[in-house]
Design an enzyme around this catalytic site. Sequence first.
Site, mmCIF file in Angstrom:
data_model
loop_
_atom_site.group_PDB
_atom_site.id
_atom_site.type_symbol
_atom_site.label_atom_id
_atom_site.label_comp_id
_atom_site.label_asym_id
_atom_site.label_seq_id
_atom_site.Cartn_x
_atom_site.Cartn_y
_atom_site.Cartn_z
ATOM 1 N N GLY B 9 39.936 -17.010 -23.261
ATOM 2 C CA GLY B 9 40.026 -16.812 -21.826
ATOM 3 C C GLY B 9 38.644 -16.829 -21.218
ATOM 4 N N ALA B 12 37.533 -13.013 -22.240
ATOM 5 C CA ALA B 12 37.557 -12.541 -23.618
ATOM 6 C C ALA B 12 38.267 -13.546 -24.514
ATOM 7 C CB ALA B 12 38.297 -11.215 -23.676
ATOM 8 N N ILE B 14 41.148 -13.859 -27.435
ATOM 9 C CA ILE B 14 42.334 -13.118 -27.856
ATOM 10 C C ILE B 14 42.639 -13.467 -29.310
ATOM 11 C CG2 ILE B 14 44.781 -12.686 -27.366
ATOM 12 C CD1 ILE B 14 43.003 -11.993 -25.018
ATOM 13 N N ASP B 123 44.051 -9.666 -10.869
ATOM 14 C CA ASP B 123 44.065 -11.038 -11.386
ATOM 15 C C ASP B 123 45.506 -11.452 -11.670
ATOM 16 O OD1 ASP B 123 43.254 -13.483 -12.325
ATOM 17 O OD2 ASP B 123 42.619 -12.750 -14.285
#
Lengths: 333, 218
Positions: B9, B12, B14, B123
């Site tokens: 992302g 971050a 995942i 978001d």
Amino acid sequence: MGLKACLGVESTAHTFGVSIVTLDGKILSDEKAVYKPPMGRGIHPRESAQHHTKTAPTILQKAIEKAKIKPKNIVAVAFSQGPGLGPCLRTGATVARALASYLKVPLIPVHHAIGHIELAILTTGAKDPLVVLVSGGHTCIVAFAGGRWRVFGETEDITLGNLIDTYGREAGYPTPSGSAVEADAKKGKKFIDLPLTIKGNNVSYSGLLTAALNKLKGGKWRREDLSYSLQEAAFTALAETAERVLAFTEKDELLLAGGVAANRRLQEMLKAIAEEHKARFFVVPREYSGDCGAQIAWTGVLAYKHKVKVSIEKSFVKPKWRLDMVPIPWRKT
Amino acid sequence: MWMRLLRKGAEANIYLSTLIGRRVIVKKRIRKRYRIREIDKKLRDYRTVHEAQLLHQAKKAGVPTPTVYLVDREKFEVVMEYVEGVRLKDYLENGSLEKALKLCFQLGKLIGKLHLKGIVHGDLTTSNIILTKDWKMFMVDFGLGFYSKEVEDYGVDLYLLKQVFESFHYKIARKCFNHVLEGYRKTVGEEKFREVEKKIREIGVRGRYIPSEKRFHR
């Protein structure tokens, strides 16, 4: 076919530009004059329009001479219909209408921002990119789908170019101040804490501007450090939203376009993001990053081939024309 | 500990991993090369801590979220429950419209629950909603979330979602967003709904180059 060309007129803000581009995309000429406001002031729409009126004949003549083209080979005249400053837009529109009617060729309305995007695609060879468009008038992240450029992220208030120019003006740089701020920022070393506002895929720069101006007036900080910090905060926010949209849309190309695309630091950031997501990175060549006639002439060519045109009586300028309102018949999803 | 990268992302990476015999998600806020260290560290630290707190608070508000197992501030990691399902983003594009609209209505209710407790997601996109086999929706990715009592912030929250519909799910945008609003209305009540709805319109018009009469809304 190679000889036939479109003449484009750009006049949305500080630049008056005329360019001639052949139907197969060769830029034969691209002439411009840029209105420079007095030190410490921004663009005054009326004064800028007067500048355009004064320079138009010379720029037009130069563009035609340099292109070495016969009038009969100009098959269309395109103009920047919006968005932009009303008086400036009307000056360019007047020139274009006169030419189109004299040459008896179609008059083609072009959206200024789409001009930036199309010229960037032409000059970089990108195919279906996610576009980060940054200039004085636009700060948005767009991708093409279903016949339109769709806005995935944008500024919720002022643009990146606006932010830098307003800050630059107060800090004593000439307007437009992008390159001066960039040069000074390179000498900055210390990061001064400034707010960085990210709202989903959008950014907001008004808080950052206020904070930077307050610090500037406080007189406590070196100007180089402040310019450096402003760039870092503003670009980081934009870069993150660009990365968000890139991850969301899963595009494999990232294209940086518009006047602020000339900034090396911003290029470096977006390049890093593209690499991280295995996307190809493109940046519009410096000479075509700022406002110019070529963006209008080339988009004019694309529109001309798809029979987009406007009659002179209906060719009003559109100072508030939004990018995602424009149907794009020449691009397939 | 083995980790398999599932997704990269903007905030971050995942990873899928295991913790005491069960499958877990490790959300690791990696260093971003494009950021200077000062900004990078500040963002990663703030978001790691906040996200964990908000995931928990959202659950208390009645919104399904993955359960947080561990927070490691040194490594900028949050270890949480693995929720199996598809992203709402993918379902909306490929599933049935009728079902999609029902889901949008449900989503509106979930957002309403958050806002009633003063939580702003920050978001809201359709890739941050996980749809499970039994049609339950889990909200993830609270990295940009915060607490607020301001109508403005609730408006922005919904406006961002509207933007995602208009740009990505443009074929069904209007219908979907209207269903989200209906669900929202049902949860927060008429009075609050009107305030927020007015705000959404205001935020849209505030943007650049808006011929105000043209911006669609409902």
